[in-house]
Scaffold this active site. Structure first.
Site, PDB file in Angstrom:
ATOM      1  N   GLN A 103      40.728  48.801  26.856  1.00 50.90           N
ATOM      2  CA  GLN A 103      39.919  47.811  26.123  1.00 50.90           C
ATOM      3  C   GLN A 103      40.155  47.867  24.618  1.00 50.90           C
ATOM      4  O   GLN A 103      39.509  47.123  23.872  1.00 50.90           O
ATOM      5  CB  GLN A 103      38.420  48.037  26.403  1.00 50.90           C
ATOM      6  CG  GLN A 103      38.004  47.826  27.833  1.00 50.90           C
ATOM      7  CD  GLN A 103      38.117  46.368  28.284  1.00 50.90           C
ATOM      8  OE1 GLN A 103      38.168  45.443  27.470  1.00 50.90           O
ATOM      9  NE2 GLN A 103      38.165  46.155  29.584  1.00 50.90           N
ATOM     10  N   HIS A 117      36.039  54.271  33.571  1.00 51.16           N
ATOM     11  CA  HIS A 117      36.448  53.273  34.570  1.00 51.16           C
ATOM     12  C   HIS A 117      36.964  54.045  35.789  1.00 51.16           C
ATOM     13  O   HIS A 117      37.479  55.161  35.640  1.00 51.16           O
ATOM     14  CB  HIS A 117      37.565  52.433  33.942  1.00 51.16           C
ATOM     15  CG  HIS A 117      38.001  51.241  34.728  1.00 51.16           C
ATOM     16  ND1 HIS A 117      38.871  51.327  35.782  1.00 51.16           N
ATOM     17  CD2 HIS A 117      37.717  49.921  34.593  1.00 51.16           C
ATOM     18  CE1 HIS A 117      39.097  50.116  36.265  1.00 51.16           C
ATOM     19  NE2 HIS A 117      38.411  49.237  35.555  1.00 51.16           N
ATOM     20  N   CYS A 161      33.832  48.311  37.882  1.00 47.78           N
ATOM     21  CA  CYS A 161      34.621  49.525  38.182  1.00 47.78           C
ATOM     22  C   CYS A 161      34.064  50.751  37.471  1.00 47.78           C
ATOM     23  O   CYS A 161      34.819  51.644  37.058  1.00 47.78           O
ATOM     24  CB  CYS A 161      36.096  49.346  37.847  1.00 47.78           C
ATOM     25  SG  CYS A 161      36.899  48.107  38.837  1.00 47.78           S
ATOM     26  N   LYS A 201      45.372  42.506  29.068  1.00 44.58           N
ATOM     27  CA  LYS A 201      44.125  42.365  28.309  1.00 44.58           C
ATOM     28  C   LYS A 201      44.407  42.029  26.844  1.00 44.58           C
ATOM     29  O   LYS A 201      43.503  41.981  26.023  1.00 44.58           O
ATOM     30  CB  LYS A 201      43.306  43.653  28.406  1.00 44.58           C
ATOM     31  CG  LYS A 201      42.812  43.923  29.823  1.00 44.58           C
ATOM     32  CD  LYS A 201      41.974  45.171  29.877  1.00 44.58           C
ATOM     33  CE  LYS A 201      41.831  45.714  31.272  1.00 44.58           C
ATOM     34  NZ  LYS A 201      40.809  45.064  32.077  1.00 44.58           N
ATOM     35  N   ASP A 217      42.185  56.512  27.665  1.00 44.73           N
ATOM     36  CA  ASP A 217      42.304  55.226  28.362  1.00 44.73           C
ATOM     37  C   ASP A 217      42.052  54.129  27.323  1.00 44.73           C
ATOM     38  O   ASP A 217      40.918  53.910  26.897  1.00 44.73           O
ATOM     39  CB  ASP A 217      41.267  55.192  29.494  1.00 44.73           C
ATOM     40  CG  ASP A 217      41.064  53.802  30.082  1.00 44.73           C
ATOM     41  OD1 ASP A 217      41.668  52.827  29.580  1.00 44.73           O
ATOM     42  OD2 ASP A 217      40.290  53.692  31.044  1.00 44.73           O
TER      43      ASP A 217
HETATM   44  N1  PMP Z   1      40.146  51.293  31.902  1.00 40.93           N
HETATM   45  C1  PMP Z   1      39.316  50.379  31.405  1.00 40.93           C
HETATM   46  C2  PMP Z   1      38.322  50.781  30.364  1.00 40.93           C
HETATM   47  C3  PMP Z   1      39.402  49.055  31.846  1.00 40.93           C
HETATM   48  O1  PMP Z   1      38.572  48.139  31.348  1.00 40.93           O
HETATM   49  C4  PMP Z   1      40.366  48.717  32.817  1.00 40.93           C
HETATM   50  C5  PMP Z   1      40.485  47.293  33.329  1.00 40.93           C
HETATM   51  N2  PMP Z   1      39.285  46.719  33.701  1.00 40.93           N
HETATM   52  C6  PMP Z   1      41.212  49.717  33.298  1.00 40.93           C
HETATM   53  C7  PMP Z   1      41.072  50.990  32.816  1.00 40.93           C
HETATM   54  C8  PMP Z   1      42.264  49.439  34.332  1.00 40.93           C
HETATM   55  O2  PMP Z   1      43.207  48.574  33.830  1.00 40.93           O
HETATM   56  P1  PMP Z   1      44.290  47.905  34.806  1.00 40.93           P
HETATM   57  O3  PMP Z   1      43.497  47.337  35.948  1.00 40.93           O
HETATM   58  O4  PMP Z   1      44.925  46.857  33.964  1.00 40.93           O
HETATM   59  O5  PMP Z   1      45.219  48.984  35.226  1.00 40.93           O
END
Ligand code: PMP
Length: 404
Positions: free
Chosen positions: A201, A121, A362, A224, A198
């Site tokens: 998910q 991401h 993203c 999430k 990270d």
């Molecule tokens: N990493 C992954 C795999 C994600 O799916 C997301 C959220 N889409 C993020 C990081 C970033 O999370 P946040 O926007 O809640 O900081």
């Protein structure tokens, strides 16, 4: 497990959109909140709100107790050795930025390698790009194979003792791939690298144990996993947190301050400058209670069932390309239809009350890797049903007719 009863805990799901029952399949972007979490926020603001840590009065003590009790819960929930290893953050993005910024300023030198993967991401790419720019470190990436898994043969050649940081997504938000983070972190740590996972998910979707994974840092977001937005946590191994410089400076993170210099509290306070997001921390604690009352194994099993049920029907749609492996797969399916741009498909679905997400999610480098402008994504949580998948399939079949 009484899934329909659980679904009734989510008032937002009980509505019509454009004259159709809402089907919310955008859980990978953000989950919905059960009444218990909403009630906890209201109760806190109606009865217990005051600033934490500083006060000796009743309300401040109540707020502090609930705030710190959640830290214990988070530590237990993700298998940390001690609650002092949990730093509250705004979410995954902030947790990764904290580590990348402190680490690059303190430890990274020109020529050091930061090893990432091709399926990260942006929040696990951009902070390391900034870190590399600042420190002179070099970025490398484990490639992604055509089936949406990591190229582990190439990973073996990239994992050298020049790698000083290894950061990897646990579950890809664009592929549904569940990465072998335990094995990769073990290899990277054996070479002396710091490791970060990270977990955006993963937490709240399957049991996560950071000590079993063996990573140094693990970042996740509350929103999430049924908790409010604006709250998340960063796990860090205590001995590393102790040695790390602070990130933000301000109140609450110091022991003494003179006009010229300061000394800092022990972790986690060292990394929590200023008034924290107290209410949403308490909401996070309630969300953990709620998820634990269902059981993470049950949540994972329900997600697997729904996903396989959807995957097998979607595969039969003409002109569909589904990214990522069939199994093992997290509860999301990203796909491209020959006949429609993802944005057009998602708008079409919306007119039938179906919430999908379309775009690059993203993960622009990953879209480039698969030569796609973007994908449409259906992502499920435990309150979703087989009947909703049937509804989605109806809409997708209509979309194929409409756009072809
Ligand atoms: N990493 C992954 C795999 C994600 O799916 C997301 C959220 N889409 C993020 C990081 C970033 O999370 P946040 O926007 O809640 O900081």
């Amino acid at each position: 497990m009484d899934w329909p009863q659980l679904r009734a805990d989510f008032p937002i799901l009980n509505q019509e959109v454009h004259g159709h029952p809402l089907v919310y399949f955008d859980n990978a972007a953000s989950s919905q909140k059960p009444r218990q979490v909403i009630d906890a926020l209201v109760h806190y603001y109606q009865h217990d709100h005051a600033n934490v840590h500083r006060g000796l009065h009743e309300l401040s003590m109540r707020a502090t107790d609930a705030f710190e009790a959640t830290r214990k819960k988070v530590a237990r929930f993700i298998g940390a050795a001690r609650e002092e290893e949990i730093i509250y953050t705004r979410g995954t993005t902030e947790g990764i930025n904290l580590v990348a910024q402190v680490w690059s300023a303190q430890y990274l030198k020109p020529g050091d390698i930061i090893l990432l993967t091709g399926m990260e991401h942006h929040s696990n790419l951009v902070p390391w790009q900034l870190a590399a720019k600042r420190s002179g470190a070099i970025l490398q990436h484990i490639p992604v194979l055509e089936d949406g898994t990591l190229d582990l043969d190439t990973a073996a050649t990239l994992l050298t003792d020049q790698v000083k940081v290894f950061a990897c997504v646990h579950i890809s938000n664009s592929l549904g791939t569940i990465n072998p983070v335990k094995d990769l972190c073990a290899k990277a740590r054996a070479l002396g690298a710091m490791t970060l996972v990270d977990g955006a998910q993963a937490v709240g979707h399957l049991p996560v144990n950071v000590q079993d994974i063996g990573c140094d840092f693990y970042a996740f977001s509350g929103h999430k996993m049924c908790a409010p937005t604006g709250i998340g946590a960063l796990y860090g191994r205590y001995e590393l947190l102790e040695k790390m410089d602070p990130w933000h400076g301000g109140g609450e993170m110091i022991t003494t301050v003179t006009l010229d210099t300061s000394s800092y509290k022990a972790p986690p306070a060292k990394f929590e400058a200023g008034t924290p997001n107290i209410a949403d921390v308490i909401g996070l604690g309630t969300a953990i209670d709620y998820l634990e009352s269902i059981g993470l194994e049950n949540i994972q099993a329900h997600g697997n069932q729904l996903t396989t049920y959807a995957y097998d029907q979607m595969q039969a749609l003409p002109g569909i390309r589904i990214l990522g492996p069939r199994q093992p797969r997290a509860s999301l399916i990203a796909f491209a239809l020959d006949c429609a741009h993802p944005h057009d498909l998602v708008e079409f679905a919306n007119t039938y009350g179906l919430a999908l997400r379309g775009g690059h999610h993203c993960t622009q480098p990953l879209m480039k890797r698969f030569k796609l402008p973007g994908t449409s994504r259906a992502s499920f949580y435990f309150y979703n049903t087989h009947a909703e998948v049937d509804q989605m399939m109806n809409i997708l079949h209509q979309a194929v007719k409409f756009f072809s």
